[in-house]
Design a protein around this motif. Structure first.
Motif: not given
Length: 349
Positions: A110-139
């Motif tokens: 989740i920390e890695m996903l947060t950091a990746a979003l902070g870099k304002k990428p063009s897109a993100i590819a993500f393999a979730a360890l927890d299929s629910k925990a990541a939802v707020p960041l994906l929103e």
């Protein structure tokens, strides 16, 4: 007096000559200053140097896609990385590939996903360890108009524009069919699953369990344990299962680490008659299948998963149509076909 006057005149003329000479010397640098200034100003190649910055500017404009996997502990993820890098090279985009040290580190992912979003990428590819925990960041990604592509594991959300993955329910159902055939459609079996939070863990468990329950009434599932994909933990769990159920006929390990753990537990207790079926490949599994210690396994197409996830992300950024569910396929392999060209193409070691 006259000689004194002459002496004063001589001194005066001498001093006048010295002053003139000194003025000539100071005037000389003044005359050369414009030329030296012209020399030092000649770094006028500043305009000429501008083109050198152009490649950097072009590089900065390159599409950037962070690829966040479940981890690095298994060879499977290294194969996914190869596929992702292949697509990035072909499509001329920049990617980073990362993941936590183990598949139990949901918080770190989740920390890695947060950091990746902070870099304002063009897109993100993500393999979730927890299929629910990541939802707020994906929103948050969706709100920022950053397309999300799931790979290997989906998430409990409609946010991903696509998911490149194996049909894990169908694949685990096939593993159940193979197990049933190998134990003559009767007896006790157990399952060691890598987790109960990711989509892959849930689907592989349910695919195997439901197929046995619905299709093979004389086979009883006596235990389901979760080893986090860790070989040592899965080994200990397997030994505990065997000791609690001495008549057990077969055990299914739902990923590379789980399967090797099951194999090690069976081997350490010298219960070689127990049928072991795995999932994924890797050198240890391939060697065990060749030797007959493991009956067989389901292999995915990890290079294809990595490739298709980056390809889908690029399409999404460009506004092109992307297939919602990208089925990357699966195969059963055992010692009869492990060295066939079709199977070799999707194994990794």
């Amino acid at each position: 007096m006259k000689s004194t006057k002459n002496l004063f005149a001589l001194v005066f003329m001498l001093m006048f000559t010295i002053v003139l000479a000194a003025c000539g010397e100071t005037a000389k640098p003044a005359a050369t200053q414009p030329q030296e200034a012209a020399k030092s100003a000649t770094p006028a190649p500043t305009p000429a140097a501008a083109p050198a910055a152009a490649p950097e500017a072009k590089k900065a404009e390159k599409m950037y896609i962070p690829v966040i996997s479940k981890g690095f502990q298994h060879q499977f993820w290294q194969a996914v990385k190869i596929g992702a890098e292949k697509a990035a090279k072909e499509l001329d985009v920049t990617i980073t590939f990362e993941g936590p040290e183990t598949e139990a580190q949901v918080d770190k992912q989740i920390e890695m996903l947060t950091a990746a979003l902070g870099k304002k990428p063009s897109a993100i590819a993500f393999a979730a360890l927890d299929s629910k925990a990541a939802v707020p960041l994906l929103e948050k990604a969706k709100a920022g108009k950053i397309p999300v592509v799931g790979f290997d594991s989906g998430v409990d959300s409609d946010i991903p524009v696509a998911t490149a993955a194996t049909n894990n329910i169908a694949a685990a159902s096939l593993a159940a069919d193979k197990m049933a055939g190998l134990i003559n459609n009767e007896g006790e079996v157990a399952v060691v699953v890598h987790d109960q939070t990711s989509r892959t863990g849930i689907d592989r468990r349910d695919g195997f369990v439901n197929q046995i329950k619905n299709k093979y009434p004389n086979i009883k599932i006596v235990d389901i344990q979760y080893g986090g994909g860790d070989q040592l933990k899965s080994t200990d769990l397997t030994k505990a299962i065997i000791q609690a159920h001495p008549n057990i006929k077969g055990i299914f390990g739902s990923n590379e680490g789980s399967a090797i753990g099951v194999l090690n537990g069976v081997t350490e207790l010298k219960k070689d008659k127990i049928v072991v079926i795995g999932y994924d490949s890797g050198k240890q599994q391939i060697d065990a299948i060749r030797s007959g210690k493991m009956a067989g396994a389901i292999t995915q197409n990890p290079i294809g998963i990595g490739y298709e996830s980056v390809k889908a992300a690029v399409k999404a950024v460009k506004g092109e149509k992307v297939e919602k569910n990208i089925d990357t396929g699966f195969f059963w392999y055992d010692k009869t076909n492990v060295d066939s060209p079709d199977i070799k193409a999707v194994l990794y070691d």
